[in-house]
Design a protein around this motif. Structure first.
Motif, mmCIF file in Angstrom:
data_model
loop_
_atom_site.group_PDB
_atom_site.id
_atom_site.type_symbol
_atom_site.label_atom_id
_atom_site.label_comp_id
_atom_site.label_asym_id
_atom_site.label_seq_id
_atom_site.Cartn_x
_atom_site.Cartn_y
_atom_site.Cartn_z
ATOM 1 N N MET A 1 18.430 -10.015 17.915
ATOM 2 C CA MET A 1 17.114 -9.766 18.421
ATOM 3 C C MET A 1 16.706 -10.965 19.264
ATOM 4 S SD MET A 1 13.794 -9.671 15.850
ATOM 5 C CE MET A 1 14.785 -9.204 14.503
ATOM 6 N N ARG A 2 15.928 -10.679 20.313
ATOM 7 C CA ARG A 2 15.432 -11.739 21.194
ATOM 8 C C ARG A 2 13.912 -11.676 21.217
ATOM 9 N NH1 ARG A 2 13.781 -12.355 26.577
ATOM 10 N NH2 ARG A 2 14.005 -10.133 26.990
ATOM 11 N N VAL A 3 13.264 -12.748 20.787
ATOM 12 C CA VAL A 3 11.800 -12.795 20.753
ATOM 13 C C VAL A 3 11.266 -12.870 22.179
ATOM 14 C CG1 VAL A 3 9.788 -14.109 19.982
ATOM 15 C CG2 VAL A 3 11.771 -13.870 18.478
ATOM 16 N N ARG A 4 10.328 -11.974 22.497
ATOM 17 C CA ARG A 4 9.710 -11.933 23.824
ATOM 18 C C ARG A 4 8.433 -12.761 23.850
ATOM 19 N NH1 ARG A 4 11.434 -7.803 27.110
ATOM 20 N NH2 ARG A 4 9.408 -7.595 28.109
ATOM 21 N N THR A 5 7.548 -12.526 22.896
ATOM 22 C CA THR A 5 6.297 -13.277 22.804
ATOM 23 C C THR A 5 5.985 -13.517 21.341
ATOM 24 O OG1 THR A 5 4.939 -11.282 22.752
ATOM 25 C CG2 THR A 5 5.322 -12.275 24.913
#
Length: 56
Positions: free
Chosen positions: A1-5
């Motif tokens: 998973m890649r955190v966006r905000t």
């Protein structure tokens, strides 16, 4: 998973690793020693994908 905000310690949005979907995590305090966590999964392609990820 890649955190966006992220707005610590209240919420974050992240791209799900298995495809173009996104999760949104919201955290709310409920009293001094408890919290409520809400995790909707957005941009699903349909009911079949929703059922698969719900089981996951």
């Amino acid at each position: 998973m890649r955190v966006r905000t992220a707005t610590a310690p209240r919420s974050f949005r992240a791209d799900w690793a298995r495809g173009p979907t996104r999760i949104v995590v919201g955290i709310d305090a409920v009293g001094e020693s408890k919290a409520r966590v809400n995790v909707p999964h957005e941009k699903l392609t349909g009911a079949e994908q929703a059922a698969e990820l719900k089981a996951y």
